[in-house]
Each structure stands twice: as C-alpha cells, then as structure tokens.
Design a protein around this motif. Structure first.
Motif, PDB file in Angstrom:
ATOM      1  N   VAL A  17       0.829  -1.217   0.000  1.00  0.00           N
ATOM      2  CA  VAL A  17       0.000   0.000   0.000  1.00  0.00           C
ATOM      3  C   VAL A  17       0.860   1.263   0.000  1.00  0.00           C
ATOM      4  CG1 VAL A  17      -1.911  -1.128   1.209  1.00  0.00           C
ATOM      5  CG2 VAL A  17      -0.223   0.163   2.524  1.00  0.00           C
ATOM      6  N   GLY A  18       2.165   1.111   0.169  1.00  0.00           N
ATOM      7  CA  GLY A  18       3.054   2.266   0.299  1.00  0.00           C
ATOM      8  C   GLY A  18       4.123   2.329  -0.759  1.00  0.00           C
ATOM      9  N   TRP A  19       5.263   1.723  -0.478  1.00  0.00           N
ATOM     10  CA  TRP A  19       6.419   1.814  -1.374  1.00  0.00           C
ATOM     11  C   TRP A  19       6.087   1.357  -2.793  1.00  0.00           C
ATOM     12  CZ3 TRP A  19      10.893   3.767  -2.635  1.00  0.00           C
ATOM     13  CH2 TRP A  19      11.707   3.106  -3.564  1.00  0.00           C
ATOM     14  N   GLU A  20       5.380   0.243  -2.935  1.00  0.00           N
ATOM     15  CA  GLU A  20       5.121  -0.277  -4.284  1.00  0.00           C
ATOM     16  C   GLU A  20       4.225   0.658  -5.081  1.00  0.00           C
ATOM     17  OE1 GLU A  20       6.525  -2.532  -7.031  1.00  0.00           O
ATOM     18  OE2 GLU A  20       7.053  -2.861  -4.919  1.00  0.00           O
ATOM     19  N   ARG A  21       3.301   1.286  -4.405  1.00  0.00           N
ATOM     20  CA  ARG A  21       2.431   2.277  -5.067  1.00  0.00           C
ATOM     21  C   ARG A  21       3.268   3.452  -5.573  1.00  0.00           C
ATOM     22  NH1 ARG A  21      -3.024   3.548  -5.112  1.00  0.00           N
ATOM     23  NH2 ARG A  21      -3.643   5.714  -4.741  1.00  0.00           N
ATOM     24  N   PHE A  22       4.215   3.878  -4.748  1.00  0.00           N
ATOM     25  CA  PHE A  22       5.121   4.958  -5.141  1.00  0.00           C
ATOM     26  C   PHE A  22       6.016   4.518  -6.298  1.00  0.00           C
ATOM     27  CE2 PHE A  22       9.503   6.555  -4.681  1.00  0.00           C
ATOM     28  CZ  PHE A  22       9.307   7.907  -4.904  1.00  0.00           C
ATOM     29  N   ARG A  23       6.591   3.315  -6.194  1.00  0.00           N
ATOM     30  CA  ARG A  23       7.542   2.842  -7.209  1.00  0.00           C
ATOM     31  C   ARG A  23       6.867   2.742  -8.580  1.00  0.00           C
ATOM     32  NH1 ARG A  23      10.604  -2.354  -8.758  1.00  0.00           N
ATOM     33  NH2 ARG A  23       8.849  -3.566  -7.938  1.00  0.00           N
ATOM     34  N   ALA A  24       5.655   2.226  -8.628  1.00  0.00           N
ATOM     35  CA  ALA A  24       4.936   2.133  -9.900  1.00  0.00           C
ATOM     36  C   ALA A  24       4.725   3.512 -10.517  1.00  0.00           C
ATOM     37  CB  ALA A  24       3.594   1.441  -9.692  1.00  0.00           C
ATOM     38  N   GLY A  25       4.344   4.467  -9.677  1.00  0.00           N
ATOM     39  CA  GLY A  25       4.099   5.814 -10.174  1.00  0.00           C
ATOM     40  C   GLY A  25       5.327   6.471 -10.753  1.00  0.00           C
ATOM     41  N   GLN A  26       6.501   6.070 -10.291  1.00  0.00           N
ATOM     42  CA  GLN A  26       7.740   6.628 -10.817  1.00  0.00           C
ATOM     43  C   GLN A  26       8.007   6.186 -12.253  1.00  0.00           C
ATOM     44  OE1 GLN A  26      10.318   8.746  -8.594  1.00  0.00           O
ATOM     45  NE2 GLN A  26       8.112   9.088  -8.490  1.00  0.00           N
ATOM     46  N   PHE A  27       7.238   5.203 -12.718  1.00  0.00           N
ATOM     47  CA  PHE A  27       7.371   4.734 -14.094  1.00  0.00           C
ATOM     48  C   PHE A  27       6.075   4.906 -14.880  1.00  0.00           C
ATOM     49  CE2 PHE A  27      10.542   2.705 -11.516  1.00  0.00           C
ATOM     50  CZ  PHE A  27      11.696   2.900 -12.267  1.00  0.00           C
ATOM     51  N   GLY A  28       5.178   5.742 -14.349  1.00  0.00           N
ATOM     52  CA  GLY A  28       3.985   6.109 -15.089  1.00  0.00           C
ATOM     53  C   GLY A  28       2.838   5.137 -15.007  1.00  0.00           C
ATOM     54  N   ILE A  29       2.858   4.225 -14.014  1.00  0.00           N
ATOM     55  CA  ILE A  29       1.791   3.246 -13.857  1.00  0.00           C
ATOM     56  C   ILE A  29       1.099   3.473 -12.516  1.00  0.00           C
ATOM     57  CG2 ILE A  29       1.276   0.790 -13.536  1.00  0.00           C
ATOM     58  CD1 ILE A  29       3.456   0.151 -15.551  1.00  0.00           C
ATOM     59  N   ARG A  30      -0.215   3.480 -12.530  1.00  0.00           N
ATOM     60  CA  ARG A  30      -0.985   3.611 -11.307  1.00  0.00           C
ATOM     61  C   ARG A  30      -1.097   2.237 -10.647  1.00  0.00           C
ATOM     62  NH1 ARG A  30       0.064   7.695 -12.874  1.00  0.00           N
ATOM     63  NH2 ARG A  30       1.301   7.585 -10.973  1.00  0.00           N
ATOM     64  N   HIS A  31      -0.852   2.195  -9.351  1.00  0.00           N
ATOM     65  CA  HIS A  31      -0.797   0.936  -8.600  1.00  0.00           C
ATOM     66  C   HIS A  31      -1.903   0.891  -7.556  1.00  0.00           C
ATOM     67  CE1 HIS A  31       0.575  -1.771  -5.373  1.00  0.00           C
ATOM     68  NE2 HIS A  31       1.339  -2.375  -6.254  1.00  0.00           N
ATOM     69  N   TYR A  32      -2.635  -0.219  -7.547  1.00  0.00           N
ATOM     70  CA  TYR A  32      -3.680  -0.483  -6.560  1.00  0.00           C
ATOM     71  C   TYR A  32      -3.404  -1.857  -5.967  1.00  0.00           C
ATOM     72  CZ  TYR A  32      -5.587   3.121  -9.568  1.00  0.00           C
ATOM     73  OH  TYR A  32      -5.737   4.265 -10.303  1.00  0.00           O
ATOM     74  N   CYS A  33      -4.115  -2.201  -4.924  1.00  0.00           N
ATOM     75  CA  CYS A  33      -3.873  -3.519  -4.341  1.00  0.00           C
ATOM     76  C   CYS A  33      -5.138  -4.074  -3.718  1.00  0.00           C
ATOM     77  CB  CYS A  33      -2.744  -3.471  -3.316  1.00  0.00           C
ATOM     78  SG  CYS A  33      -3.134  -2.592  -1.800  1.00  0.00           S
TER      79      CYS A  33
END
Length: 310
Positions: A57-73
């Motif tokens: 819910v935290g780091w992975e959501r941020f990491r995806a956004g750094q490459f232009g992908i929206r992350h949900y879980c």
C-alpha cells in the motif's frame, strides 16, 4: 486498437524489477492491481505480514508511479497461510486497518488451497469483512481439485450473502469458466506459462464465450511468469480476429468495472496523471541508485502515442 490502454488486475509487482514497470508502461499498461499473497515461503510472525501489507500500500504504489503506472492492491490473508492458525488470527486483527487505506480495491486474494477447515473459516471471515466494508472480493481458486474448489468458492460466497457481481473468481480454465459465468461472477484468467493459462487457449475461450464478465491478468510473480501477459494476449486476440471491443473489455474495461465498485480506482487516475518526477522520495527513499539521472516528464508526456499495435 488506436490507443493501447491495459489494466493488469493481478500482478505481484513487489517481486518484479523496475524493468518490468518500464516494459509494461511501454506496452500500454496504465494500471496494475497487486493482490496480497504469500511470498514463496511461509511467514511465521504477524509483524512480517504487516510489513508486507505496508509495502504494497506504500512503497510499491510509489515505485509504480515513478514509471507512469498507477498501482492499486487488494488486502487479505491468503489461503496457504490461513492454515497457520496463530498467524491467521493475528493477521485478521490487522486487515480492517489496511482494507480502508487509499488504493485498496478489494479483499483478496482469498479462497482455497488444500480446502481445509481453517482455509474455509478465514475465507468466510474475510468475505464477511468485504460485505461490511462494501468492497469487492478477489478469489484465488486452488491449483489442485480446481473444479470442485471453484464451485465450493462460489457456494460460500452465496452463503455469505455477497453479490456475485462484486466477486472476481480468478485463475479459471476451460473446466471452470462456464459455471462461473452462468452463476453471475466475474471470471478471471491468469496468463501464466505452463501452470494456469496460455494466451492461445485464452483466445479460443474468447471465441467461445465472448468478453462479458471475463478479465485477463498475468498473475506475474517471483516464478517463471510474464509481466506482459495482458498486452501480449490483447495483441494475439486482435491478430486472431477477436473484435476490438471484446479485447478492450477483457484487457481493460471489465477490470475497471469490477474493481471500480470499490470507489478507489477510476480512469481519471491515468487519463489525467501526475507528472513523473524521479527526484521525489518515499519516506526518504528513491527508486534511483548510483547517481542515476532522474526522469522528469510532464503529465502524460512520452508515455502514450507510440503504443499502437501494428
């Protein structure tokens, strides 16, 4: 399709590299949903599970956004670890707190592995939580005795009073799909080499059943799997004569409709995205290493427009 946009609604990105994010973005994946699951070996302490949930819910959501992908879980106690009663009880105490966090689109992936009494107990408890919180459910169907496990999963959902339209039954195959669709559930298919579903088989199923309530995902994880399972299936389906409308539904629209019931995922999230700025940090940490030059882009720039299927 004049403009590729795909959602991968089952991708264990915490186990993937930044190369996967870059490749997925280049192939047209605009959003991923990461289900909570096991990590290859059993966790033995509740604290390790809490840290894992915090990561998705935290780091992975941020990491995806750094490459232009929206992350949900999705948040849940998986069926394998439900058989450790002490761990399971501890995790269940934490789940309501995580289920209410931003970006959580369902309770999942939950269901059966060996179809034990403990798996059944915690499956039911988590469906009850989803009903209480008005969240969809992602169901993991077992690898062994799949047909019986899939039918049983749907029976339990109905017994627990959750509307089938709020339940995605995942990891389907030729044996299970007809019953899942007939009973009104969403039917997920994981394009996972050798063990779940190949994309040529998936195309044949689309010819038989069309695209209504069918969802394609990759289930990519730490095993031999392909993070481009969704765009590759879309391309193969189009080349095989499947209508664009059907391909868009199974590789994008249906996932958005199913998980959009959470109120946590919407097209505006990627149609009007924030800029990519790899100078930003998450709790003091960056995706960059070794003095690498950060990528800085205006919203939407260079992420679309070169993604057409020829």
């Amino acid at each position: 399709m004049s403009r590729e946009m795909y959602i991968d609604p089952h991708a264990h990105m915490i186990s993937r590299t930044t190369d996967d994010y870059e490749a997925m973005a280049a192939a047209g994946v605009v959003a991923v949903i990461e289900p909570a699951f096991w990590v290859g070996q059993p966790r033995t302490f509740v604290g390790t599970y809490v840290d894992y949930l915090s990561s998705i819910v935290g780091w992975e959501r941020f990491r995806a956004g750094q490459f232009g992908i929206r992350h949900y879980c999705t948040i849940g106690l998986n069926s394998k670890e439900a058989n450790n009663e002490e761990l399971a009880e501890g995790v269940m105490e934490w789940l309501p707190r995580f289920a209410l966090k931003e970006g959580v689109v369902a309770i999942g992936e939950i269901g059966y592995d060996e179809q034990t009494p403990l798996e059944d107990r915690y499956f039911r408890a988590q469906i009850a939580l989803a009903v209480e919180l008005d969240l969809p459910v992602m169901v993991h169907t077992p690898h062994r005795d799949k047909k019986r496990g899939t039918s049983r999963s749907m029976d339990v959902c109905e017994e627990m009073g959750i509307d089938p339209s709020k339940v995605v039954i995942d990891h389907n195959n030729e044996e299970t799909v007809a019953e899942v669709l007939q009973r009104g559930f969403w039917a997920g298919f994981s394009i996972y080499p050798s063990t779940k579903m190949g994309n040529r088989r998936m195309v044949e199923l689309l010819k038989l059943y069309g695209g209504e309530r069918i969802i394609v995902d990759s289930a990519c994880d730490w095993g031999i799997s392909d993070s481009l399972g969704v765009p590759k299936t879309a391309r193969l389906a189009l080349e095989s004569g499947i209508a664009e409308e059907t391909v868009r539904a199974v590789c994008y629209g249906n996932a958005l409709a199913a998980y959009g019931q959470s109120g946590q995922i919407a097209e505006a999230d990627w149609l009007d995205p924030p800029a990519i700025d790899q100078r930003t940090l998450f709790e003091g940490n960056s995706v960059l290493r070794g003095g690498r030059e950060p990528v800085i882009e205006a919203p939407g720039a260079a992420r679309r427009g070169k993604l057409e299927i020829e």
